[in-house]
Write a protein that holds these residues in place. Structure first.
Motif, PDB file in Angstrom:
ATOM      1  N   ASP A 168     -57.649 -22.288 -42.004  1.00 17.23           N
ATOM      2  CA  ASP A 168     -58.335 -20.882 -41.589  1.00 17.23           C
ATOM      3  C   ASP A 168     -59.647 -21.216 -41.111  1.00 17.23           C
ATOM      4  O   ASP A 168     -60.650 -21.810 -42.022  1.00 17.23           O
ATOM      5  CB  ASP A 168     -58.348 -20.109 -42.905  1.00 17.23           C
ATOM      6  N   ASN A 179     -66.534 -23.730 -40.471  1.00 21.88           N
ATOM      7  CA  ASN A 179     -65.916 -23.098 -41.513  1.00 21.88           C
ATOM      8  C   ASN A 179     -64.590 -23.117 -42.093  1.00 21.88           C
ATOM      9  O   ASN A 179     -64.116 -22.168 -42.153  1.00 21.88           O
ATOM     10  CB  ASN A 179     -66.544 -21.415 -41.566  1.00 21.88           C
ATOM     11  N   LYS A 181     -61.485 -23.803 -43.746  1.00 21.09           N
ATOM     12  CA  LYS A 181     -60.691 -23.468 -45.165  1.00 21.09           C
ATOM     13  C   LYS A 181     -59.306 -23.948 -45.127  1.00 21.09           C
ATOM     14  O   LYS A 181     -58.759 -23.902 -44.233  1.00 21.09           O
ATOM     15  CB  LYS A 181     -60.915 -22.095 -45.622  1.00 21.09           C
ATOM     16  N   VAL A 183     -55.773 -23.349 -47.196  1.00 19.26           N
ATOM     17  CA  VAL A 183     -55.073 -22.421 -48.159  1.00 19.26           C
ATOM     18  C   VAL A 183     -53.905 -23.274 -48.637  1.00 19.26           C
ATOM     19  O   VAL A 183     -53.101 -23.553 -47.897  1.00 19.26           O
ATOM     20  CB  VAL A 183     -54.849 -21.244 -47.463  1.00 19.26           C
ATOM     21  N   ARG A 193     -53.286 -32.177 -46.637  1.00 16.98           N
ATOM     22  CA  ARG A 193     -54.712 -31.644 -46.623  1.00 16.98           C
ATOM     23  C   ARG A 193     -55.206 -32.861 -45.732  1.00 16.98           C
ATOM     24  O   ARG A 193     -56.100 -32.385 -44.667  1.00 16.98           O
ATOM     25  CB  ARG A 193     -55.253 -31.853 -48.012  1.00 16.98           C
ATOM     26  N   ARG A 197     -57.053 -31.425 -42.049  1.00 16.77           N
ATOM     27  CA  ARG A 197     -58.288 -31.835 -41.646  1.00 16.77           C
ATOM     28  C   ARG A 197     -58.816 -32.430 -40.455  1.00 16.77           C
ATOM     29  O   ARG A 197     -59.694 -32.188 -39.566  1.00 16.77           O
ATOM     30  CB  ARG A 197     -59.142 -32.285 -42.665  1.00 16.77           C
TER      31      ARG A 197
END
Length: 262
Positions: A168, A179, A181, A183, A193, A197
């Motif tokens: 997000d 920004n 995020k 989830v 993860r 990224r």
């Protein structure tokens, strides 16, 4: 082309088209891949399955659009127990359809395109719509905006089969993510993860477009592995099993995350 609507009504086929023009982003001319109004447009080729009764189904889909416009690796997920016939209708059309390919710096580029297919049947009238986004920004921009698209070759491949999470981020008008995020879900792993990224920060994106202009907007996307079955697959889809529920609930709205305009 931002939106096509095909209605099966007594007076024949009704089609509505909106145009999209190229724009320059930070000195680089970018044009997102588009549904198009040509004979091989996916909007022309999707056929509404002959399923009785009133229904409204949204399929959120992703597809790689190649340099010539051909569609590769299409996959869809749903916000309800949608009959397989609707997924198969998208799959069949994608096998024959082409998009208008994306361009960057005057050259055609591969692009990962987000789109939604709406199937609606009410009182004997059937409507099929192909929308160039997943509805994340529909409240702000309506349904005709084009969602951001990753272009070129993916610069990062996961080291192992990954699970599921959501990225997000705010994608600015140059295609830069801010920004970010992550989830988590019940199936998020460390590799998920890591991949998420690098996927966002290590790839190039064509920004979202509104009325032919690059526009900053929210970018919401699931990160998952095809082999994990988080997209619909013909065989052995874990989304169809009792042990995995792919209908994630949004913490912000309390509703199903796949619901249009989440």
């Amino acid at each position: 082309m931002a939106l096509w609507i095909r209605s099966r009504v007594s007076n024949g086929l009704a089609v509505t088209a909106l145009c999209l023009v190229a724009a320059a982003v930070q000195g680089v001319a970018m044009t997102p891949a588009r549904i198009g109004d040509h004979d091989a447009s996916i909007a022309r080729l999707i056929e509404h399955p002959d399923v009785p009764g009133d229904h409204t189904f949204y399929l959120r889909c992703e597809a790689k659009v190649m340099l010539g416009g051909a569609i590769r690796e299409v996959g869809c997920y749903d916000d309800a127990q949608v009959p397989d016939a609707f997924f198969e209708a998208v799959e069949r059309a994608a096998g024959r359809a082409t998009f208008v390919p994306a361009e960057a710096s005057g050259e055609k580029v591969n692009a990962l395109v987000l789109f939604t297919v709406l199937f609606r049947s009410q009182d004997g009238q059937r409507v099929t719509a192909v929308i160039p986004n997943h509805g994340t920004n529909a409240k702000a921009f309506g349904v005709n905006y084009v969602a951001p698209q990753r272009y070129g070759s993916n610069r990062f491949n996961p080291r192992a089969e990954i699970g599921l999470l959501w990225v997000d981020a705010q994608m600015d008008e140059t295609g830069r993510a801010r920004n970010l995020k992550l989830v988590d879900t019940a199936w998020t792993t460390r590799e998920t993860r890591r991949y998420a990224r690098r996927y966002i920060n290590g790839n190039d994106f064509i920004p979202g477009f509104v009325n032919g202009e690059p526009t900053a907007m929210r970018f919401l996307k699931p990160i998952f592995g095809y082999r994990n079955g988080f997209m619909w697959m013909r065989d052995d889809s874990k989304c169809r099993s009792a042990t995995i529920d792919c209908r994630e609930i949004s913490s912000s709205s309390g509703e199903n995350r796949y619901v249009f305009d989440d």
